[in-house]
Design a protein around this motif. Structure first.
Motif, mmCIF file in Angstrom:
data_model
loop_
_atom_site.group_PDB
_atom_site.id
_atom_site.type_symbol
_atom_site.label_atom_id
_atom_site.label_comp_id
_atom_site.label_asym_id
_atom_site.label_seq_id
_atom_site.Cartn_x
_atom_site.Cartn_y
_atom_site.Cartn_z
ATOM 1 N N GLN A 27 0.790 -1.261 0.058
ATOM 2 C CA GLN A 27 0.078 0.074 0.063
ATOM 3 C C GLN A 27 0.856 1.207 0.062
ATOM 4 O OE1 GLN A 27 -3.314 -1.532 3.293
ATOM 5 N NE2 GLN A 27 -3.792 0.620 2.623
ATOM 6 N N HIS C 86 -16.687 -3.076 -1.327
ATOM 7 C CA HIS C 86 -16.585 -1.364 -1.581
ATOM 8 C C HIS C 86 -16.536 -0.650 -0.426
ATOM 9 C CE1 HIS C 86 -16.003 2.072 -4.067
ATOM 10 N NE2 HIS C 86 -15.744 1.535 -4.969
ATOM 11 N N ILE C 96 -7.431 1.438 0.909
ATOM 12 C CA ILE C 96 -7.971 0.620 -0.129
ATOM 13 C C ILE C 96 -9.724 1.078 -0.171
ATOM 14 C CG2 ILE C 96 -8.683 -1.848 -0.575
ATOM 15 C CD1 ILE C 96 -6.115 -2.501 1.154
ATOM 16 N N SER C 97 -10.162 1.437 -1.395
ATOM 17 C CA SER C 97 -11.477 1.655 -1.825
ATOM 18 C C SER C 97 -12.232 0.490 -1.894
ATOM 19 C CB SER C 97 -11.688 2.619 -2.588
ATOM 20 O OG SER C 97 -10.922 2.391 -3.747
ATOM 21 N N VAL C 98 -11.685 -0.518 -2.883
ATOM 22 C CA VAL C 98 -12.307 -1.678 -3.312
ATOM 23 C C VAL C 98 -11.447 -2.849 -3.171
ATOM 24 C CG1 VAL C 98 -11.747 -1.049 -5.754
ATOM 25 C CG2 VAL C 98 -13.762 -2.586 -5.326
ATOM 26 N N GLY D 87 -14.854 2.105 -7.546
ATOM 27 C CA GLY D 87 -13.323 1.165 -7.676
ATOM 28 C C GLY D 87 -12.285 2.082 -7.336
#
Lengths: 151, 87, 151, 87
Positions: A27, C86, C96-98, D87
């Motif tokens: 990340q 999500h 992290i978004s997804v 996304g």
């Protein structure tokens, strides 16, 4: 054996892979896409049951080949972070034997680089697996390729 | 003084070769100069399993894949690489 | 909102995604390959700095569309486990978004299904992101497509 | 008794439409029978931002994408979906 820089982490280890550590390493605010592939020991192949897999490596060369693959991937894609880890010794069903992770600005390149790394690792890196079947028999996977000769 | 006409080589074995031959390392003496092909020819005569795998063995010298036509030297780390199956 | 069966886990949540839980869920002796994609907030796009992304969803429909995508992927590939998560609300850079994860018997199908799911999610699932730039300005991403009209 | 010549519709807004119009839901009355196209024509007259986005708005009825030619009914859950960007 291990190689670690701020952006690349190559590792051959004989215990369960610490996946959360790989994700933290991958990340970064520089990336928008992070693709991870993990190979796990599959219990059933058609009607054949695998009790476990045992991995053996020519360790210094395996690490050197992993480093070449990492360099080539970095040359081809804008990789911000890269993890290439392989577990050695016994890996029971459901557990992870290999982990490949890349972080790139956009997702298409993350998928491509990840796929390249696992496909190349399977061809190039001197690691071999021995399968133990449910009856206790052992067999080196791909033994006898291309033409098996029964002995 | 003149050059010794023989070289001694250490050859690392892994996976099926190590298991079938029962050793993880061989000490081999060959007439000099010797290439990977000379080494493999010799080993294939001595060890049937190496003859079986001969066509698919890749040679590594000092931890790098090399063509079997490569000339070998006494201090080289030589390894016979049968088809790999990591992953 | 969440849907969870023994093999499928769909989730819309407003906090950091618990990646290790996804990996545990995806691990199964029935699979040999596990592909995971995570989208993260990228800080820089050329010279433009993103301070954070905010995600809004039409939640019940988003979950329904995710379920359709999951069904379609399961129809096309031999999927043993599937995660489609999500995050909603603010997602700072590097987070992290997804998360899309699939476990299949072999690796090629894991990559294909994972790629299908993230590509389709980005086209189909009613979720929108608003970008906050370094100067505090906000903009809905893809606002004005296909022809932006300044107002 | 005869059928009422009007229907009342609830229309959900998200993202840029919600923000520009300043409401997350609209109550609209249209002559019956009404299709998605009738609704969008009407809304495009009332709200410039909907006119701007008209060509890229997808219609969802009861949480499913439908063609804009679909006939609408009073209890339908109608939503205007501008290009998504998850996304």
């Amino acid at each position: 054996m291990e190689f670690r820089s701020p952006t690349v982490w190559l590792w051959l280890l004989s215990e369960a892979l610490p996946v959360a550590k790989a994700v933290s390493f991958l990340q970064t605010p520089e990336a928008g896409g992070l693709a991870l592939f993990m190979g796990t020991t599959r219990q059933w192949t058609d009607n054949r049951e695998t009790r476990s897999l045992f991995y053996e490596a020519y360790e210094p060369m395996a690490l050197a080949e992993m480093s070449h693959l990492s360099d080539e991937a970095q040359h081809r894609w804008p990789i911000r972070r890269l993890c290439l880890w392989h577990r050695l010794g016994n890996v029971p069903p459901g557990e992870i034997s290999v982990l490949v992770g890349v972080a790139t600005p956009h997702r298409a390149e993350a998928f491509e680089a990840c796929r390249f790394l696992i496909d190349s690792l399977k061809c190039q890196v001197p690691i071999w697996k021995r399968e133990t079947l449910s009856d206790g028999q052992t067999v080196w996977v791909e033994e006898g390729i291309p033409e098996p000769k029964p002995r | 003084m003149h050059e010794t006409p023989y070289i001694r080589l250490r050859v690392l074995l892994f996976s099926v070769l190590r298991e079938r031959i029962g050793q993880h390392e061989l000490e081999i003496t060959l007439p000099a100069p010797a290439t990977g092909d000379h080494l493999l020819d010799y080993l294939a005569q001595q060890y049937p399993v190496i003859a079986d795998y001969r066509s698919v063995i890749r040679l590594a010298v000092n931890q790098t894949y090399v063509p079997t036509s490569t000339e070998l030297h006494e201090k080289d780390e030589i390894a016979l690489i049968t088809p790999v199956s990591g992953g």
